[in-house]
Design a protein around this motif. Structure first.
Motif, mmCIF file in Angstrom:
data_model
loop_
_atom_site.group_PDB
_atom_site.id
_atom_site.type_symbol
_atom_site.label_atom_id
_atom_site.label_comp_id
_atom_site.label_asym_id
_atom_site.label_seq_id
_atom_site.Cartn_x
_atom_site.Cartn_y
_atom_site.Cartn_z
ATOM 1 N N LYS A 165 -1.022 -6.231 2.689
ATOM 2 C CA LYS A 165 0.080 -6.094 1.779
ATOM 3 C C LYS A 165 1.230 -5.993 2.723
ATOM 4 N N LEU A 166 2.341 -6.737 1.890
ATOM 5 C CA LEU A 166 3.857 -6.648 2.523
ATOM 6 C C LEU A 166 4.842 -5.462 1.839
ATOM 7 N N ILE A 167 4.232 -5.030 0.459
ATOM 8 C CA ILE A 167 4.676 -3.989 0.153
ATOM 9 C C ILE A 167 3.799 -3.103 -0.402
ATOM 10 N N VAL A 168 4.012 -1.710 0.301
ATOM 11 C CA VAL A 168 3.077 -0.561 0.284
ATOM 12 C C VAL A 168 3.667 0.620 -0.511
ATOM 13 N N GLU A 169 3.191 0.895 -1.900
ATOM 14 C CA GLU A 169 3.874 1.896 -2.464
ATOM 15 C C GLU A 169 2.940 3.183 -2.453
ATOM 16 N N VAL A 170 3.871 4.308 -2.051
ATOM 17 C CA VAL A 170 3.424 5.665 -1.835
ATOM 18 C C VAL A 170 3.720 6.538 -3.168
ATOM 19 N N PRO A 171 3.125 6.415 -4.172
ATOM 20 C CA PRO A 171 3.749 7.145 -5.392
ATOM 21 C C PRO A 171 3.764 8.921 -5.162
ATOM 22 N N GLU A 172 2.939 9.309 -4.480
ATOM 23 C CA GLU A 172 2.726 10.539 -4.149
ATOM 24 C C GLU A 172 4.075 11.116 -3.686
ATOM 25 N N GLU A 173 4.967 10.131 -2.759
ATOM 26 C CA GLU A 173 6.036 10.688 -2.169
ATOM 27 C C GLU A 173 7.340 9.757 -2.621
ATOM 28 N N ASN A 174 6.987 8.863 -3.618
ATOM 29 C CA ASN A 174 7.984 8.438 -3.996
ATOM 30 C C ASN A 174 8.617 7.159 -3.057
ATOM 31 N N ILE A 175 7.906 6.826 -2.403
ATOM 32 C CA ILE A 175 8.395 5.792 -1.336
ATOM 33 C C ILE A 175 7.617 4.638 -1.537
ATOM 34 N N ARG A 176 8.362 3.727 -1.109
ATOM 35 C CA ARG A 176 7.877 2.118 -0.961
ATOM 36 C C ARG A 176 7.955 1.704 0.287
ATOM 37 N N PHE A 177 7.337 0.986 1.096
ATOM 38 C CA PHE A 177 7.399 0.509 2.435
ATOM 39 C C PHE A 177 7.423 -1.066 2.171
ATOM 40 N N ILE A 178 8.430 -1.943 2.827
ATOM 41 C CA ILE A 178 8.176 -3.369 2.931
ATOM 42 C C ILE A 178 8.184 -3.682 4.235
ATOM 43 N N LEU A 179 7.303 -4.535 4.422
ATOM 44 C CA LEU A 179 7.098 -4.892 5.994
ATOM 45 C C LEU A 179 7.334 -6.192 6.279
ATOM 46 N N SER A 180 8.230 -6.398 7.297
ATOM 47 C CA SER A 180 8.511 -7.440 7.590
ATOM 48 C C SER A 180 8.535 -7.797 9.407
ATOM 49 N N LYS A 181 8.967 -8.815 9.617
ATOM 50 C CA LYS A 181 9.274 -9.165 11.063
ATOM 51 C C LYS A 181 10.322 -8.199 11.526
ATOM 52 N N MET A 198 12.072 9.672 -10.494
ATOM 53 C CA MET A 198 13.308 9.151 -9.559
ATOM 54 C C MET A 198 12.983 7.970 -8.805
ATOM 55 N N ASP A 199 13.982 7.433 -8.510
ATOM 56 C CA ASP A 199 13.705 5.972 -7.750
ATOM 57 C C ASP A 199 12.909 6.030 -6.536
ATOM 58 N N PHE A 200 12.125 4.992 -6.348
ATOM 59 C CA PHE A 200 11.552 5.100 -5.036
ATOM 60 C C PHE A 200 12.582 4.780 -3.908
ATOM 61 N N LEU A 201 12.225 5.491 -2.698
ATOM 62 C CA LEU A 201 13.168 5.189 -1.493
ATOM 63 C C LEU A 201 12.273 3.891 -0.892
ATOM 64 N N THR A 202 13.073 2.818 -0.500
ATOM 65 C CA THR A 202 12.587 1.793 -0.057
ATOM 66 C C THR A 202 12.784 1.575 1.458
ATOM 67 N N ILE A 203 11.797 1.767 2.404
ATOM 68 C CA ILE A 203 11.758 1.754 3.585
ATOM 69 C C ILE A 203 11.382 0.493 4.298
ATOM 70 N N ALA A 204 12.206 -0.239 4.925
ATOM 71 C CA ALA A 204 11.898 -1.390 5.870
ATOM 72 C C ALA A 204 11.161 -1.189 7.078
ATOM 73 N N MET A 205 10.219 -1.706 7.599
ATOM 74 C CA MET A 205 9.402 -1.503 8.788
ATOM 75 C C MET A 205 8.900 -2.730 9.354
ATOM 76 N N PRO A 206 8.564 -2.723 10.740
ATOM 77 C CA PRO A 206 8.107 -4.055 11.173
ATOM 78 C C PRO A 206 6.592 -3.883 10.980
ATOM 79 N N LYS A 207 5.899 -4.965 10.613
ATOM 80 C CA LYS A 207 4.364 -4.794 10.559
ATOM 81 C C LYS A 207 3.929 -4.728 11.923
ATOM 82 N N GLY A 208 2.637 -4.152 12.008
ATOM 83 C CA GLY A 208 2.241 -3.783 13.398
ATOM 84 C C GLY A 208 2.277 -2.703 14.054
#
Ligand code: PRP
Length: 211
Positions: free
Chosen positions: A37-53, A1-11
């Motif tokens: 890291k600015l991209i954090v993958e969590v394969p167990e949950e099929n989730i990928r975080f991208i960390l931005s301003k 299954m595709d990663f679900l990509t979640i954008a989040m503010p750093k910090g």
């Protein structure tokens, strides 16, 4: 299954949102928040975080490179982007307010307002029927009245410490702010099941945190 990509503010918002996800039963690694890291993958949950301003989260979501994201209501009010607001996460509470030096009137002719929220500031003073000149800054907004650049600022107040320690006072409260879960409308259709499931679990975690 595709990663679900979640954008989040750093910090801090990322930390609070990750905590909320953990209490909603998501398996997230403990050390996740410490990394650079600015991209954090969590394969167990099929989730990928991208960390931005914080200001950039809705940009990633609007363009669809993130399916969903966590953005402050301040950022959403300022940018008015084509994203769906799914849930109030009730984290990172703060508020928008006007502030300035104590016991000062605004300049009669074109008072100057310093802010990193030009859209919000413009509409606030427009509704009051006051004509102002907006001065856009990127941070340390509190400097502006102290150094004679502006009569007032429009900025976020959290603990109130920054105002206090710089000898400024609050004048008007503009809006309460919390972080919101947002979605790209196309991703919402294509990954509806996963996004609805995540929203439902987060809603429960928010309600449990309220008790
Ligand atoms: C925010 C905001 C205020 C401060 C308020 O700044 O712009 O300056 O936090 O917090 P307080 O009420 O708890 O003191 P931020 O830390 O985002 O930095 P900035 O100067 O880059 O805007």
């Amino acid at each position: 299954m595709d990663f679900l990509t979640i954008a989040m503010p750093k910090g801090r918002i990322f930390e609070e949102a990750a905590e909320l996800m953990k209490s909603a039963g998501f398996q997230l690694p403990e050390e996740m928040e410490d990394s650079r890291k600015l991209i954090v993958e969590v394969p167990e949950e099929n989730i990928r975080f991208i960390l931005s301003k914080p200001m950039d989260v809705p940009v990633y979501v609007e363009h669809g490179v993130a399916d969903i994201g966590v953005a402050g209501k301040d950022v959403l009010l300022e940018q008015n982007r084509s994203v769906m607001e799914l849930l109030d996460l009730e984290i990172s509470y703060c508020y928008l307010a006007t502030a300035g030096l104590p016991n000062t009137q605004m300049n009669d002719v074109a008072p100057r307002i310093a802010t990193k929220y030009p859209v919000i500031a413009t509409s606030f003073y427009k509704e009051k029927g006051e004509q102002v000149e907006i001065i856009g800054l990127n941070g340390s907004i509190e400097l502006a009245p102290m150094i004679g650049l502006a009569d007032r600022i429009v900025d976020i107040v959290s603990t109130g410490r920054t105002l206090k320690e710089n000898g400024l006072v609050e004048y008007e409260k503009i809006a309460d702010i919390t972080s919101r879960l947002i979605a790209n409308p196309v991703a919402y259709r294509l990954k509806q099941q996963r996004i609805l499931d995540l929203t439902k679990r987060l809603r429960q975690a928010v309600e449990e945190a309220d008790v």
